[in-house]
Motif scaffolding. Structure first.
Motif, PDB file in Angstrom:
ATOM      1  N   GLN A 187      -6.192  -3.988   9.000  1.00  0.00           N
ATOM      2  CA  GLN A 187      -4.954  -3.425   8.452  1.00  0.00           C
ATOM      3  C   GLN A 187      -3.740  -4.051   9.127  1.00  0.00           C
ATOM      4  N   ALA A 188      -3.811  -4.193  10.445  1.00  0.00           N
ATOM      5  CA  ALA A 188      -2.704  -4.805  11.173  1.00  0.00           C
ATOM      6  C   ALA A 188      -2.528  -6.268  10.781  1.00  0.00           C
ATOM      7  N   ALA A 189      -3.631  -6.970  10.530  1.00  0.00           N
ATOM      8  CA  ALA A 189      -3.564  -8.390  10.190  1.00  0.00           C
ATOM      9  C   ALA A 189      -2.852  -8.631   8.865  1.00  0.00           C
ATOM     10  N   ARG A 190      -3.021  -7.726   7.926  1.00  0.00           N
ATOM     11  CA  ARG A 190      -2.407  -7.940   6.608  1.00  0.00           C
ATOM     12  C   ARG A 190      -1.101  -7.171   6.421  1.00  0.00           C
ATOM     13  N   ALA A 191      -0.641  -6.473   7.462  1.00  0.00           N
ATOM     14  CA  ALA A 191       0.552  -5.634   7.314  1.00  0.00           C
ATOM     15  C   ALA A 191       1.808  -6.453   7.063  1.00  0.00           C
ATOM     16  N   ALA A 192       2.046  -7.480   7.862  1.00  0.00           N
ATOM     17  CA  ALA A 192       3.260  -8.292   7.718  1.00  0.00           C
ATOM     18  C   ALA A 192       3.039  -9.327   6.621  1.00  0.00           C
ATOM     19  N   LEU A 193       3.740  -9.185   5.525  1.00  0.00           N
ATOM     20  CA  LEU A 193       3.580 -10.099   4.400  1.00  0.00           C
ATOM     21  C   LEU A 193       4.219 -11.450   4.716  1.00  0.00           C
ATOM     22  N   VAL A 194       3.545 -12.515   4.318  1.00  0.00           N
ATOM     23  CA  VAL A 194       4.104 -13.852   4.493  1.00  0.00           C
ATOM     24  C   VAL A 194       5.113 -14.092   3.367  1.00  0.00           C
ATOM     25  N   PRO A 195       6.016 -15.079   3.519  1.00  0.00           N
ATOM     26  CA  PRO A 195       7.080 -15.264   2.523  1.00  0.00           C
ATOM     27  C   PRO A 195       6.585 -15.396   1.088  1.00  0.00           C
ATOM     28  N   ALA A 196       5.494 -16.108   0.868  1.00  0.00           N
ATOM     29  CA  ALA A 196       4.995 -16.253  -0.503  1.00  0.00           C
ATOM     30  C   ALA A 196       4.564 -14.913  -1.085  1.00  0.00           C
ATOM     31  N   ALA A 210       5.124  -3.596   3.445  1.00  0.00           N
ATOM     32  CA  ALA A 210       5.458  -2.825   2.252  1.00  0.00           C
ATOM     33  C   ALA A 210       5.020  -1.372   2.416  1.00  0.00           C
ATOM     34  N   PHE A 211       5.833  -0.465   1.870  1.00  0.00           N
ATOM     35  CA  PHE A 211       5.539   0.965   1.912  1.00  0.00           C
ATOM     36  C   PHE A 211       5.781   1.579   0.541  1.00  0.00           C
ATOM     37  N   ALA A 212       5.064   2.648   0.280  1.00  0.00           N
ATOM     38  CA  ALA A 212       5.317   3.473  -0.899  1.00  0.00           C
ATOM     39  C   ALA A 212       5.164   4.930  -0.474  1.00  0.00           C
ATOM     40  N   TRP A 213       6.262   5.524  -0.020  1.00  0.00           N
ATOM     41  CA  TRP A 213       6.265   6.960   0.260  1.00  0.00           C
ATOM     42  C   TRP A 213       6.420   7.709  -1.060  1.00  0.00           C
ATOM     43  N   ASN A 214       5.782   8.858  -1.183  1.00  0.00           N
ATOM     44  CA  ASN A 214       5.897   9.615  -2.425  1.00  0.00           C
ATOM     45  C   ASN A 214       6.023  11.124  -2.168  1.00  0.00           C
ATOM     46  N   PRO A 215       7.120  11.547  -1.518  1.00  0.00           N
ATOM     47  CA  PRO A 215       7.317  12.979  -1.331  1.00  0.00           C
ATOM     48  C   PRO A 215       7.361  13.700  -2.676  1.00  0.00           C
ATOM     49  N   ASN A 216       6.839  14.918  -2.696  1.00  0.00           N
ATOM     50  CA  ASN A 216       6.720  15.623  -3.964  1.00  0.00           C
ATOM     51  C   ASN A 216       6.659  17.122  -3.740  1.00  0.00           C
ATOM     52  N   VAL A 217       7.159  17.843  -4.728  1.00  0.00           N
ATOM     53  CA  VAL A 217       7.073  19.301  -4.793  1.00  0.00           C
ATOM     54  C   VAL A 217       6.738  19.631  -6.242  1.00  0.00           C
ATOM     55  N   PRO A 218       6.335  20.848  -6.550  1.00  0.00           N
ATOM     56  CA  PRO A 218       6.068  21.171  -7.952  1.00  0.00           C
ATOM     57  C   PRO A 218       7.271  20.858  -8.837  1.00  0.00           C
ATOM     58  N   VAL A 263       5.852 -11.969  -0.237  1.00  0.00           N
ATOM     59  CA  VAL A 263       7.075 -11.218  -0.518  1.00  0.00           C
ATOM     60  C   VAL A 263       7.647 -11.636  -1.868  1.00  0.00           C
ATOM     61  N   ASP A 264       7.678 -12.925  -2.137  1.00  0.00           N
ATOM     62  CA  ASP A 264       8.185 -13.406  -3.421  1.00  0.00           C
ATOM     63  C   ASP A 264       7.347 -12.859  -4.574  1.00  0.00           C
TER      64      ASP A 264
END
Length: 356
Positions: free
Chosen positions: A121-130, A308-316, A132-133
């Motif tokens: 997980q740590a190895a793939r966390a930082a995206l390389v420039p390609a 990259a992150f995708a937070w998804n806070p939610n309530v009813p 990101v594009d």
């Protein structure tokens, strides 16, 4: 013909795996999951069935004598369209175990993915420039597609009809529709509303997770056909503040569990039930898996720049979700569409419920 992935990108990622082998003082690492293989091979489509096992594996050797076992009936397409040039492929009969070559070629000193899940997980966390594009293009196109498709939705459309239009549009973009959710007013209490034959009605939520070149765009959007009440607008405004708490804590060097704690504490701070976060997951890092990993109180990974992150806070009755890229300041929102109405929250444009 599909352009094969860049060999320079592969070399960068291969070096990260080499570091894991050296740190573990082990000779061999075997990679078998769709997310890890998709990452290593620059977004190669490693599955035929989206719910099936990959049709190839990667055997990474500390001495550099790597091999890529692949079912023989898949080899030509992968050589022509999917894999970086020059990889040492080993054909395996389609009716034999994919990792059969391991038994005769390598010894017992083998690391499996589950033994080094955190390191991978740590190895793939930082995206390389390609990467990101590629991610920017995918997220931008998915957000634009959702805007276009949802603009044509009417209250008597069924959830499945809306989901079908989105899924078809994603395939036309070259993306796999991994998740397509749709909920009309009567089903908004469900956090994962798989589409039904029920009508969209006056208010609807639509969620998409779309994968292209291995990377996954995660986007939620809402539409409505009647004006929002003051209470509904207030709930949305307060939920944006919960999301901002996640964003504000997601900085390079932060421990993921601390980010999670800061975001979940904001529910009570914004007048929601203090335990609201326990009713559904809150998201987390993303990329080659929908959540990589899903954030929680025991998540011990570090946030890094270009993750990259995708937070998804939610309530009813309310949810917000976009795919973002971490930098040194506010995150960059990748899944934006110029024609979607937004509200600026602490400097970031956040998607409102669109009235139609």
């Amino acid at each position: 013909m599909t352009t094969t992935p860049d060999t320079g990108e592969y070399a960068l990622k291969r070096a990260r795996l080499q570091a894991i082998l050296e740190a573990r003082n082990t000779s061999t690492l075997v990679l078998t999951s769709p997310g890890v293989l998709g990452w290593l091979f620059g977004g190669a489509r490693v599955q035929v069935s989206l719910v099936g096992e990959p049709v190839l594996a990667a055997v990474v050797r500390r001495d550099g004598n790597d091999t890529v076992p692949i079912f023989m009936n898949e080899r030509a397409r992968f050589e022509d369209e999917e894999l970086p040039l020059g990889l040492p492929l080993v054909s395996v009969p389609w009716d034999a175990p994919l990792l059969a070559p391991l038994r005769s070629t390598f010894g017992d000193e083998i690391l499996r993915e589950n033994e080094v899940a955190g390191e991978l997980q740590a190895a793939r966390a930082a995206l390389v420039p390609a990467e990101v594009d590629r991610y920017r293009r995918l997220c931008r196109e998915v957000a634009a597609l959702m805007s276009t498709v949802l603009a044509g939705v009417r209250p008597d459309d069924t959830e499945r009809q809306v989901a079908a239009r989105l899924a078809g549009g994603l395939v036309a973009l070259g993306a796999d529709p991994l998740v397509v959710l749709a909920a009309g007013r009567d089903r908004l209490s469900y956090r994962h509303p798989l589409p039904t034959t029920g009508p969209i009605g006056a208010v609807a939520m639509v969620v998409v997770c779309a994968r292209r070149q291995g990377l996954i765009a995660n986007v939620t959007r809402w539409i409505r056909f009647t004006p929002a009440t003051a209470e509904e607008e207030d709930v949305q405004r307060r939920l944006f503040e919960v999301e901002h708490a996640f964003f504000a804590a997601t900085r390079p060097g932060a421990v993921l569990s601390d980010v999670f704690a800061a975001g979940t504490a904001a529910y009570a701070e914004q007048g929601f039930a203090a335990d609201e976060w326990t009713r559904h997951h809150q998201g987390g890092p993303t990329g080659y898996n929908g959540r990589d990993p899903r954030a929680g109180a025991s998540a011990d990974g570090l946030v890094v720049s270009h993750q990259a992150f995708a937070w998804n806070p939610n309530v009813p009755g309310a949810k917000v979700e976009d795919t973002v890229l971490v930098g040194n300041g506010d995150p960059e929102v990748l899944s934006v569409a110029a024609d979607w109405p937004t509200l600026t929250v602490s400097g970031l444009a956040r998607p409102l419920v669109r009235e139609q």
